[in-house]
Design a protein around this motif. Structure first.
Motif, short mmCIF file in Angstrom:
data_model
loop_
_atom_site.label_atom_id
_atom_site.label_comp_id
_atom_site.label_asym_id
_atom_site.label_seq_id
_atom_site.Cartn_x
_atom_site.Cartn_y
_atom_site.Cartn_z
N ASP A 21 0.82 -1.22 0.00
CA ASP A 21 0.00 0.00 0.00
C ASP A 21 0.85 1.27 0.00
N ASP A 22 2.16 1.13 0.11
CA ASP A 22 3.04 2.31 0.10
C ASP A 22 3.37 2.77 -1.32
N THR A 53 -2.27 -2.49 3.48
CA THR A 53 -1.41 -3.68 3.43
C THR A 53 -2.21 -4.93 3.80
MN MN Z 1 1.56 1.83 4.16
#
Ligand code: MN
Length: 257
Positions: free
Chosen positions: A9-10, A110
């Motif tokens: 998710d980054d 995540t």
């Molecule tokens: Mn993240």
């Protein structure tokens, strides 16, 4: 040969993503499909109201990867619905820069990416690196990569129960300093959110959810306790959110007027 889907998710440029992808290469064929920007704290998203784009690109080190403008869970859905034609045997999400403990799992892109895999019948693992509150230097994801490979190997060997994923959190320590792996329950997060109210240039208020990062309550056996004690935390998470204990309680309520 196993086929492993890696997402996060980054975003596609996060060093945690490439560390994870390379750490899993000895276990099988790795395909990366990750968001084109940071979706941290996006929760479980299914994008139905606008089209999704996906393209073949590269990780910062040149490794071929797909990126999408969708959320982490959209990336998993895209892959499993056929954007990636080959059958996926395992989905691993991470390595997130920051722990996902206790109630974080409902906020976490995540973890919800791993949930999306599980909903589609593919075993899911979420991997996060706990960061000290005062972290300034770029963090070292390599110990978490070794742990992720160890967990993935065991999941491929044993399988996971249906509707269940593993939420892995790794303390910010050198690999040799990790005290071991403990299987934990979700702990209690303490959020310190504060509402910040400001005025836009036209005098209308807007709001930020601010405040310092969350802490937690260190009860033995919980994920928060494990990472604060230097252990890798592995929490099995079931997607059945039913509060089974409350069924009997609610059946005693007088439901009919
Ligand atoms: Mn993240």
């Amino acid at each position: 040969m196993a086929h492993i889907l890696v997402t996060n998710d980054d975003g596609i440029n996060s060093p945690g993503l490439s560390t994870l992808a390379h750490a899993l290469e000895p276990l099988g064929r790795v395909t990366v499909l990750a968001p084109d920007h940071n979706w941290s704290t996006s929760g479980h998203v299914k994008t139905l109201h606008k089209p999704l784009r996906a393209r073949l690109t590269q990780l910062p080190d040149g490794t071929p990867a797909y990126s999408s403008d969708g959320a982490p869970s959209d990336c998993v859905a895209l892959a499993l619905l056929g954007l990636i034609p080959e059958k996926v045997d395992l989905c691993v999400s991470g390595i997130n820069a920051g722990a996902n403990l206790g109630n974080d799992v409902t906020y976490s892109g995540t973890v919800t990416a791993a949930m999306e895999a599980v909903i589609s019948g593919v075993p899911g693992i979420a991997v996060s690196l706990d960061l000290p509150e005062d972290q300034v230097e770029p963090c070292d994801f390599s110990p978490s990569g070794k742990i992720a490979a160890r967990v993935a190997r065991l999941v491929m060997e044993h399988g996971l129960p249906p509707d269940s994923l593993l939420n892995v959190n790794v303390p910010s320590l050198a690999y040799d300093e990790l005290r071991g792996v403990v299987v934990t329950r979700l702990g209690l997060r303490v959020y310190r959110d504060e509402l910040v109210r400001r005025l836009d240039p036209r005098g209308k208020p807007y709001y930020w959810i601010g405040g310092p990062p969350p802490t937690g309550i260190s009860e033995e056996g919980s994920d928060f306790w494990a990472v604060t004690q230097g252990y890798v935390s592995v929490t099995p998470i079931h997607l059945d959110l039913t509060d089974h204990d409350s069924i009997a309680l609610l059946n005693d309520w007088k439901w009919e007027e």
